[in-house]
Design a protein around this motif. Sequence first.
Motif, mmCIF file in Angstrom:
data_model
loop_
_atom_site.group_PDB
_atom_site.id
_atom_site.type_symbol
_atom_site.label_atom_id
_atom_site.label_comp_id
_atom_site.label_asym_id
_atom_site.label_seq_id
_atom_site.Cartn_x
_atom_site.Cartn_y
_atom_site.Cartn_z
ATOM 1 N N ASP A 2 37.229 36.131 22.460
ATOM 2 C CA ASP A 2 37.511 35.089 23.362
ATOM 3 C C ASP A 2 39.139 34.528 23.826
ATOM 4 O OD1 ASP A 2 35.316 34.765 23.606
ATOM 5 O OD2 ASP A 2 34.749 33.805 21.425
ATOM 6 N N LYS A 3 40.114 35.249 23.180
ATOM 7 C CA LYS A 3 41.337 34.593 23.552
ATOM 8 C C LYS A 3 42.048 35.418 24.875
ATOM 9 C CE LYS A 3 43.331 32.900 18.987
ATOM 10 N NZ LYS A 3 43.906 32.875 17.781
ATOM 11 N N LYS A 4 41.308 36.771 24.629
ATOM 12 C CA LYS A 4 41.376 37.889 25.656
ATOM 13 C C LYS A 4 41.331 37.425 26.840
ATOM 14 C CE LYS A 4 41.614 42.961 25.988
ATOM 15 N NZ LYS A 4 41.226 44.312 25.016
ATOM 16 N N ASN A 5 39.871 36.665 26.841
ATOM 17 C CA ASN A 5 39.151 36.616 28.430
ATOM 18 C C ASN A 5 39.553 35.366 28.957
ATOM 19 O OD1 ASN A 5 37.751 38.967 28.207
ATOM 20 N ND2 ASN A 5 35.398 37.743 27.109
ATOM 21 N N ALA A 6 40.571 34.514 27.838
ATOM 22 C CA ALA A 6 40.340 33.057 28.308
ATOM 23 C C ALA A 6 41.671 33.481 28.859
ATOM 24 C CB ALA A 6 40.699 31.909 26.988
ATOM 25 N N LEU A 7 42.891 34.765 27.895
ATOM 26 C CA LEU A 7 44.036 35.010 29.175
ATOM 27 C C LEU A 7 44.212 35.540 30.455
ATOM 28 C CD1 LEU A 7 47.160 34.850 28.463
ATOM 29 C CD2 LEU A 7 46.639 37.348 27.351
ATOM 30 N N ARG A 8 43.125 36.130 30.792
ATOM 31 C CA ARG A 8 42.571 37.061 31.679
ATOM 32 C C ARG A 8 42.429 35.940 32.519
ATOM 33 N NH1 ARG A 8 38.480 42.116 29.551
ATOM 34 N NH2 ARG A 8 40.648 43.380 28.731
ATOM 35 N N ALA A 9 41.447 34.976 32.430
ATOM 36 C CA ALA A 9 41.101 34.603 33.609
ATOM 37 C C ALA A 9 42.461 33.208 33.917
ATOM 38 C CB ALA A 9 40.043 33.292 33.467
ATOM 39 N N GLY A 10 43.551 33.112 33.263
ATOM 40 C CA GLY A 10 44.456 32.218 33.269
ATOM 41 C C GLY A 10 45.338 32.568 33.766
ATOM 42 N N ALA A 11 45.398 34.296 33.758
ATOM 43 C CA ALA A 11 46.167 34.785 34.483
ATOM 44 C C ALA A 11 45.581 35.279 35.750
ATOM 45 C CB ALA A 11 46.103 36.450 33.883
ATOM 46 N N LEU A 12 44.116 34.902 36.580
ATOM 47 C CA LEU A 12 43.878 35.339 37.349
ATOM 48 C C LEU A 12 43.979 34.603 38.234
ATOM 49 C CD1 LEU A 12 42.325 37.354 39.205
ATOM 50 C CD2 LEU A 12 40.457 35.981 38.399
ATOM 51 N N VAL A 13 43.706 33.384 37.755
ATOM 52 C CA VAL A 13 44.203 32.023 38.467
ATOM 53 C C VAL A 13 45.660 31.398 38.948
ATOM 54 C CG1 VAL A 13 43.848 29.102 38.198
ATOM 55 C CG2 VAL A 13 42.094 30.293 37.201
ATOM 56 N N ALA A 14 46.153 31.817 37.349
ATOM 57 C CA ALA A 14 48.060 31.724 38.026
ATOM 58 C C ALA A 14 48.173 32.432 38.957
ATOM 59 C CB ALA A 14 48.701 31.622 37.234
ATOM 60 N N MET A 20 48.637 32.005 47.106
ATOM 61 C CA MET A 20 48.390 31.504 47.835
ATOM 62 C C MET A 20 49.261 30.296 48.382
ATOM 63 S SD MET A 20 44.231 29.746 46.641
ATOM 64 C CE MET A 20 44.314 28.805 47.909
ATOM 65 N N LEU A 21 49.783 29.524 47.520
ATOM 66 C CA LEU A 21 51.556 29.223 47.361
ATOM 67 C C LEU A 21 51.927 30.221 48.785
ATOM 68 C CD1 LEU A 21 51.406 27.297 44.455
ATOM 69 C CD2 LEU A 21 51.655 26.289 46.723
ATOM 70 N N LEU A 22 52.615 31.238 48.456
ATOM 71 C CA LEU A 22 53.577 32.024 49.167
ATOM 72 C C LEU A 22 52.798 32.748 50.582
ATOM 73 C CD1 LEU A 22 54.258 34.799 45.677
ATOM 74 C CD2 LEU A 22 55.738 32.550 46.461
#
Length: 96
Positions: A2-14, A20-22
């Motif tokens: 679960d931590k691995k998936n959360a890390l992937r999702a967070g990295a994708l969102v970031a 988008m900002l750039l």
Amino acid sequence: MDKKNALRAGALVAGTTLMMLLMSSPASALTRDDGDDPGTGLSVIETLGLFVAAPLVLFGIIAGLVIVLDKSKEEHRVTSRNIRTKPAEAKAGSKA
């Protein structure tokens, strides 16, 4: 796992947010287009009236019309008067 998936999702969102900002360039909003002729800006009172007061008034009108034109029958409404529950003794007696 679960931590691995959360890390992937967070990295994708970031990453998506950063890209988008750039890619957007707010500095181009300062350059004027040919034929651009903006009018005068809104005052604080006009802005509050347009974006705060007008939506509140519209909400009030719509809510009032819904209340006034409500055609539902009284016996179909869920109120504290028409909720029927079994007494506690009947529930306890049925389990025994």
